[in-house]
Design an enzyme around this catalytic site. Structure first.
Site, mmCIF file in Angstrom:
data_model
loop_
_atom_site.group_PDB
_atom_site.id
_atom_site.type_symbol
_atom_site.label_atom_id
_atom_site.label_comp_id
_atom_site.label_asym_id
_atom_site.label_seq_id
_atom_site.Cartn_x
_atom_site.Cartn_y
_atom_site.Cartn_z
ATOM 1 N N PRO A 69 -43.121 -62.986 51.088
ATOM 2 C CA PRO A 69 -44.113 -64.060 51.175
ATOM 3 C C PRO A 69 -43.514 -65.407 51.581
ATOM 4 O O PRO A 69 -44.230 -66.265 52.100
ATOM 5 C CB PRO A 69 -44.701 -64.135 49.763
ATOM 6 C CG PRO A 69 -43.689 -63.493 48.884
ATOM 7 C CD PRO A 69 -42.992 -62.462 49.717
ATOM 8 N N TYR A 70 -42.210 -65.596 51.380
ATOM 9 C CA TYR A 70 -41.596 -66.863 51.813
ATOM 10 C C TYR A 70 -41.741 -66.997 53.324
ATOM 11 O O TYR A 70 -42.218 -68.018 53.826
ATOM 12 C CB TYR A 70 -40.124 -66.912 51.394
ATOM 13 C CG TYR A 70 -39.412 -68.189 51.810
ATOM 14 C CD1 TYR A 70 -39.554 -69.353 51.068
ATOM 15 C CD2 TYR A 70 -38.615 -68.229 52.944
ATOM 16 C CE1 TYR A 70 -38.899 -70.527 51.452
ATOM 17 C CE2 TYR A 70 -37.962 -69.390 53.342
ATOM 18 C CZ TYR A 70 -38.109 -70.533 52.582
ATOM 19 O OH TYR A 70 -37.471 -71.702 52.974
ATOM 20 N N LEU A 71 -41.363 -65.933 54.064
ATOM 21 C CA LEU A 71 -41.466 -65.975 55.527
ATOM 22 C C LEU A 71 -42.929 -66.091 55.966
ATOM 23 O O LEU A 71 -43.262 -66.940 56.807
ATOM 24 C CB LEU A 71 -40.817 -64.719 56.119
ATOM 25 C CG LEU A 71 -40.836 -64.594 57.650
ATOM 26 C CD1 LEU A 71 -39.607 -63.813 58.128
ATOM 27 C CD2 LEU A 71 -42.086 -63.914 58.190
ATOM 28 N N SER B 231 -45.460 -67.242 54.388
ATOM 29 C CA SER B 231 -46.036 -68.569 54.072
ATOM 30 C C SER B 231 -45.535 -69.626 55.049
ATOM 31 O O SER B 231 -46.279 -70.533 55.426
ATOM 32 C CB SER B 231 -45.707 -68.970 52.630
ATOM 33 O OG SER B 231 -44.316 -69.169 52.447
#
Ligand SMILES: NC(=O)c1ccc[n+]([C@@H]2O[C@H](COP(=O)([O-])OP(=O)(O)OC[C@H]3O[C@@H](n4cnc5c(N)ncnc54)[C@H](OP(=O)(O)O)[C@@H]3O)[C@@H](O)[C@H]2O)c1
Length: 248
Positions: free
Chosen positions: A168-170, A172
């Site tokens: 989810p970091y990428l 987001s």
């Protein structure tokens, strides 16, 4: 991508500008909050931990700088009503906003897609992407009251170069790039500019979580990567909008 590492702000580059920085309790946001205060801004420092916020505010002791205003809010737990109360408080105290820096973020799990825990994924997307949306939504009326306003999203190399397992970091960071470009277009006939900046590899908590075995001494320190943010928050960047920039 334009590189802004060499930008040198004038000592009064942010004089009297009202600037809200999220995630100002650590890493890049903390270094940026201190630098903005020293350049004359009225900093509104956001964080989820009141004690950490107070500690950052206490680092700026110069009597010529304005005391930071502190905004505690946990993006994981807060609902729209709390954001609205926060922006109401900004309006009451300062009347408008000249800068909004979406800096707060969490790394979350790094794993193949089929191994991700769904609630954890949703929490990370909420902190990293929904929170900047909700905050922008409530801050826009205050930003539109400024003669020269700037919204800054925090980008990352994974937002241009997708690679496995960043979860989810990428996702987001890609979503935030889309939001930045959409918003820049929506606001193209206003005095609000919208850009993103990738600070580059920096020795912070997020970086340590992602690469625990790395030699931290070889990495840039937060104070060394903020010049690009200062460019975007100062009037030097008037006319720059819809751009993804590099800060280091
Ligand atoms: N470091 C790098 O190499 C690098 C590279 C590219 C982009 N970036 C971007 O730079 C930005 C700043 O990251 P950093 O490297 O400075 O990391 P950091 O030191 O971990 O700072 C992250 C900040 O976000 C806050 N935060 C995290 N979860 C939150 C929540 N639920 N509610 C409110 N605040 C929350 C943290 O608060 P606490 O202090 O309470 O934890 C902290 O103030 C991020 O957007 C990151 O993606 C960093």
């Amino acid at each position: 991508m334009q590189n802004l590492k060499s930008f040198q702000p004038a000592p009064d580059a942010l004089k009297d500008r009202v600037i809200l920085i999220t995630g100002a309790t650590d890493g890049i946001g903390k270094a940026l909050a201190i630098a903005c205060a020293k350049l004359g801004a009225q900093v509104i420092a956001h964080g989820r931990n009141q004690k950490k916020l107070e500690a950052v505010a206490n680092l700026v002791t110069d009597s010529s700088t304005r005391p930071m205003a502190l905004l505690p809010l946990d993006f994981e737990k807060a609902g729209p009503a709390e954001y609205e109360a926060m922006t109401d408080a900004i309006e009451t105290n300062f009347g408008h906003l000249d800068g909004l820096v979406h800096n707060a973020a969490m790394l979350a799990e790094r794993a193949p897609i089929e191994h991700h825990d769904v609630p954890k994924w949703l929490r990370a997307m909420h902190v990293n992407t929904n929170a900047p949306f909700i905050l922008t939504r409530y801050c826009l009326p205050l930003l539109k009251k400024s003669a020269d306003a700037s919204i800054v999203f925090s980008s990352c190399d994974v937002a241009t170069d997708a690679r496995a397992h960043w979860g989810p970091y990428l996702v987001s960071k890609w979503a935030n790039e889309g939001m930045m470009r959409m918003l820049a277009d929506e606001l193209s006939n206003t005095k609000v500019r919208v850009n993103s900046i990738d600070p580059g590899v920096t020795s912070t908590k997020i970086r340590l979580q992602a690469f625990p075995a790395e030699n931290r001494d070889a990495l840039a320190k937060p104070e060394e990567v903020i010049n690009g943010y200062l460019f975007l928050l100062s009037s030097s960047s008037k006319g720059t909008t819809g751009q993804q920039l590099a800060g280091n």
